[in-house]
Design a protein around this motif. Structure first.
Motif, mmCIF file in Angstrom:
data_model
loop_
_atom_site.group_PDB
_atom_site.id
_atom_site.type_symbol
_atom_site.label_atom_id
_atom_site.label_comp_id
_atom_site.label_asym_id
_atom_site.label_seq_id
_atom_site.Cartn_x
_atom_site.Cartn_y
_atom_site.Cartn_z
ATOM 1 N N ASN A 1 -2.071 -4.049 -3.135
ATOM 2 C CA ASN A 1 -1.444 -2.689 -2.681
ATOM 3 C C ASN A 1 0.117 -3.103 -2.376
ATOM 4 O O ASN A 1 0.371 -3.072 -1.289
ATOM 5 C CB ASN A 1 -2.105 -1.876 -1.757
ATOM 6 N N SER A 2 0.894 -3.205 -3.038
ATOM 7 C CA SER A 2 2.183 -3.568 -2.763
ATOM 8 C C SER A 2 2.957 -2.779 -1.875
ATOM 9 O O SER A 2 4.035 -3.001 -1.414
ATOM 10 C CB SER A 2 3.038 -3.999 -4.312
ATOM 11 N N ASN A 3 2.451 -1.531 -1.888
ATOM 12 C CA ASN A 3 3.031 -0.530 -0.660
ATOM 13 C C ASN A 3 2.790 -0.634 0.519
ATOM 14 O O ASN A 3 3.159 0.033 1.496
ATOM 15 C CB ASN A 3 2.728 0.922 -1.338
ATOM 16 N N SER B 1 -4.631 -4.849 1.544
ATOM 17 C CA SER B 1 -4.543 -5.950 0.367
ATOM 18 C C SER B 1 -5.481 -7.032 0.921
ATOM 19 O O SER B 1 -5.395 -7.267 1.927
ATOM 20 C CB SER B 1 -3.274 -6.537 0.054
ATOM 21 N N GLY C 1 2.959 -5.577 -9.877
ATOM 22 C CA GLY C 1 2.959 -4.115 -9.682
ATOM 23 C C GLY C 1 1.562 -3.558 -10.458
ATOM 24 O O GLY C 1 0.891 -2.416 -10.099
ATOM 25 N N ASP D 1 -0.996 -2.465 -8.220
ATOM 26 C CA ASP D 1 -1.281 -1.124 -7.602
ATOM 27 C C ASP D 1 -2.222 -0.277 -8.427
ATOM 28 O O ASP D 1 -2.732 0.631 -7.723
ATOM 29 C CB ASP D 1 0.201 -0.468 -7.737
ATOM 30 N N ARG D 2 -2.606 -0.589 -9.487
ATOM 31 C CA ARG D 2 -3.457 0.335 -10.209
ATOM 32 C C ARG D 2 -4.760 -0.478 -10.587
ATOM 33 O O ARG D 2 -5.730 0.515 -10.672
ATOM 34 C CB ARG D 2 -2.944 0.455 -11.697
ATOM 35 N N THR E 1 2.463 5.424 -8.921
ATOM 36 C CA THR E 1 3.073 4.363 -9.068
ATOM 37 C C THR E 1 4.450 3.828 -8.286
ATOM 38 O O THR E 1 4.331 4.648 -7.132
ATOM 39 C CB THR E 1 4.116 4.611 -10.482
#
Length: 742
Positions: free
Chosen positions: A578-580, A585, A717, A720-721, A742
């Motif tokens: 989860n790069s946000n 993570s 990225g 994230d999905r 996104t």
């Protein structure tokens, strides 16, 4: 040792099985002789049922775990016994006659050792605990115990606890930790005490030196740590710990000492030290018993940061003696049947610490008897606190109490330490946090896994699913000896960075999990860019954080170090990204049927084995990928190869021929170039290229030297999905949808 309060009166607890046997005896009295064959059958069946009901796990244990613990602590309360050589000899003889098999003589409390210590002598701390004849009391106890066939396991009673007025505390005030309000002491069974900071390297070094000294000087059968090898939950607000926590997390410790993340951080630090301490003991004596005697788990973890169940699972405990000091039998029984006790029984000998009495609080032999029987019915051993209260300080005469012990232990159960061997962790799976920055103060982005190499400090190293092997700067190594090869190796990364350095072998640890043996590591001493990609990461000037490549497409040494994790932990892993966020993570080690649920699998291609790499080697560049780019005049067929590369922030598409992309031009894709990647029945991924914090940038390039017509690198990225699974046993990669944002 004593940390619980006795409030309830003695209760009764007649089990179903005992009732069944009472009924059986009554039945035998009235049965007619012609039914004796039937009676025999019923009795035999009842015996089998009793064994199954009472001892569910014993038959499944390896031989060393069937060694029943029958122990007693030799505490400071027993000083009049300790100081007399004749009394020590008499005590060991009596214990042997009553079929005890283990003694735990105190070796460290009140800030002093019970033996002449060179470690303390260097610090100017006096030694005054000598026997009545001037003898080394501790050496005498060990010798007399062994002469009677008893194991002698020194009891490191005070752990991190010291009196505030002790010479040790006075000489090293910076070693002490404190509460948030600055208070340095807490109230314990030993009175008002201070606590050495278990996170301070000097404290850890001091404790390690003492343990090493004990093991080397006296060659005992092991070492025991109790509930004071811990820290009360209110402590940890000293300057050193605050700075360490802030450096590692980016935030100061929470004001609430019971905040879960703050508890876990401190508990894990203590556990990491216990891993090192265990290895230090085993390095001196591989068959030494590392014993722990904590409180029941909920109390130990929540209020003393002592995660002893994790210690058992990590394989750093050879024996567990859980303190259960209760007057009420029902309360006693509820603690010894908890799941963590049953789990521990599956791998190590487990005993229950039973209160035999105190000078100011005598315990009846009936209470002792009922608790021992409750433990024995569940396949558990026992240890008594403390020696003199077994029969000298007691409400009944000594002969009466001794006769009860003789009945409880009717046969000899000697323990054989030769069967004790270093254990492997028993985890089926374990989750380690992934960080989006190499440290709290840096701006670089990626997924970073914390590990330590050659006994060095834990470091956050870039997790790379696109390469293989561990590559770190020299300063990441600790003081543990390494095996040098003298071989210089060269690795070129996907961004054009060339890494050069020597190949060495060293032990590493992922969080708290050590590898089963040293693994190959590239010690990077030089970084530069290729001529084709002059703007690689080496040019940026960003310090090299190290790379751990976890791909199984090894071309040469070093290989993926996850291959050398113990047991089930080496059979694959899952990345939840989860790069946000910096908190959601993780890397899950060890594939199970439960954690593989929801994944759809794509097969890898098996590759020839290479020398020095155990296990199957796979080409994890997935084939049959469909690629669609909006505004592309020529449809790219579903023959692309793809890799999910967590070491790359931006996604990229490389094509072998310009004809493949029609009127599109090489360069950065724009928002009009909606992108879609898919493998039929496995995953379907689409996004609009952009620049959300650097994670949605996609580039298109033409590379005539490319091996495949189209090659895709999704970058991080993608995580994230989708959760990502690597299964090197079955040669496949799994995808599980996560979030549609996104």
């Amino acid at each position: 040792m004593i940390s619980m309060v006795w409030k309830k009166s003695i209760g009764s607890n007649i089990s179903f099985v005992k009732k069944a046997f009472n009924w059986m005896r009554l039945f035998v009295t009235n049965i007619k002789k012609r039914l004796l064959p039937l009676l025999f059958l019923l009795s035999f069946t009842a015996v089998l049922l009793f064994q199954s009901f009472s001892l569910p796990s014993i038959a499944q244990l390896p031989p060393q775990n069937r060694q029943e613990i029958r122990g007693v602590w030799l505490s400071s309360n027993d000083l009049n016994v300790f100081r007399s050589g004749a009394k020590v000899q008499s005590a060991m003889l009596k214990l042997q006659e009553l079929n005890f098999n283990t003694v735990y003589p105190v070796v460290w409390n009140d800030g002093y050792t019970k033996y002449p210590s060179a470690v303390l002598q260097k610090k100017g701390i006096p030694f005054f605990f000598r026997g009545a004849e001037g003898q080394d009391v501790f050496a005498d106890i060990i010798a007399q115990a062994r002469s009677q066939g008893l194991l002698a396991i020194p009891w490191f009673e005070f752990g991190f606890m010291v009196p505030l007025t002790s010479e040790l505390a006075s000489a090293h005030p910076n070693w002490l930790t404190q509460k948030r309000d600055g208070t340095q002491t807490s109230i314990s069974a030993a009175g008002e005490v201070a606590w050495l900071n278990p996170f301070h390297p000097e404290v850890q070094s001091f404790i390690t030196e003492l343990i090493t000294e004990i093991m080397t000087k006296y060659n005992p059968d092991g070492i025991q740590f109790d509930d004071h090898m811990s820290l009360p939950v209110d402590f940890g607000y000293d300057k050193y710990t605050i700075n360490l926590y802030t450096q590692e997390t980016g935030n100061p410790p929470p004001s609430n000492p019971q905040a879960q993340a703050w508890i876990k951080w401190r508990a894990d630090k203590i556990t990491a030290f216990m891993v090192d301490l265990y290895q230090s003991v085993k390095a001196i004596k591989p068959n030494a018993i590392v014993s722990v005697s904590p409180n029941y788990y909920d109390f130990a973890y929540k209020f003393h940061l002592q995660d002893w169940l994790n210690w058992v699972r990590l394989g750093i405990v050879d024996e567990l003696v859980m303190q259960v000091y209760r007057d009420d039998l029902n309360s006693f029984s509820s603690k010894i049947t908890r799941p963590e006790v049953l789990e521990s029984q599956q791998s190590i000998p487990v005993g229950i610490g039973i209160m035999a009495g105190l000078r100011g609080r005598l315990v009846t032999i009936a209470q002792v008897q009922s608790q021992v029987q409750a433990a024995q019915q569940r396949g558990l051993g026992v240890a008594f606190f403390y020696y003199e209260s077994l029969w000298d300080i007691a409400p009944e005469p000594a002969p009466q109490r001794q006769s009860v012990y003789a009945a409880l232990f009717p046969t000899s159960r000697r323990r054989d330490v030769s069967q004790i061997t270093p254990r492997q962790p028993t985890f089926r799976t374990v989750s380690l946090p992934l960080f989006t920055r190499p440290s709290a103060l840096t701006r670089a982005r990626g997924y970073f896994l914390e590990l330590s190499s050659a006994g060095g400090a834990p470091r956050r190293i870039l997790l790379d699913t696109g390469s293989s092997g561990l590559r770190v700067p020299r300063e990441f190594l600790g003081n543990t000896p390494i095996r040098r090869t003298g071989q210089t190796i060269r690795e070129t990364l996907s961004d054009g960075t060339i890494l050069e350095g020597e190949l060495v072998y060293a032990p590493i640890r992922f969080g708290l999990i050590p590898t089963t043996e040293p693994v190959p590591i590239q010690i990077v001493t030089s970084r530069q860019c290729t001529a084709q990609r002059p703007n690689c990461s080496a040019k940026s000037g960003t310090p090299f954080s190290g790379i751990i490549g976890v791909n199984y497409f090894e071309k040469s040494l070093p290989y993926n170090p996850l291959r050398k994790l113990p047991g089930n932990l080496s059979n694959g892993f899952i990345i939840t990204g989860n790069s946000n966020s910096n908190s959601n993570s993780n890397l899950t080690l060890g594939l199970t049927s439960e954690n593989q649920a929801g994944f759809k699998m794509a097969a890898w291609t098996k590759q020839p084995a290479i020398n020095g790499v155990e296990g199957d080697r796979w080409d994890s560049r997935l084939g049959g990928v469909c690629v669609t780019i909006a505004l592309n005049a020529t449809k790219i067929p579903c023959n692309a190869r793809m890799i999910v590369d967590t070491a790359t922030i931006n996604g990229s598409i490389e094509v072998k021929s310009a004809a493949t992309i029609g009127k599109l031009k090489a360069g950065v894709l724009g928002t009009a170039n909606t992108l879609r990647l898919a493998i039929n029945s496995v995953f379907d991924y689409s996004l609009t290229p952009g620049n959300r914090d650097g994670f949605n940038r996609w580039s298109l390039s033409i590379s005539p030297q490319l091996q495949f017509p189209v090659f895709v690198n999704t970058g991080i990225g993608f995580l994230d999905r989708f959760d990502l699974l690597f299964d090197p046993v079955n040669g496949r990669q799994g995808f599980r949808p996560r979030s549609q944002s996104t």
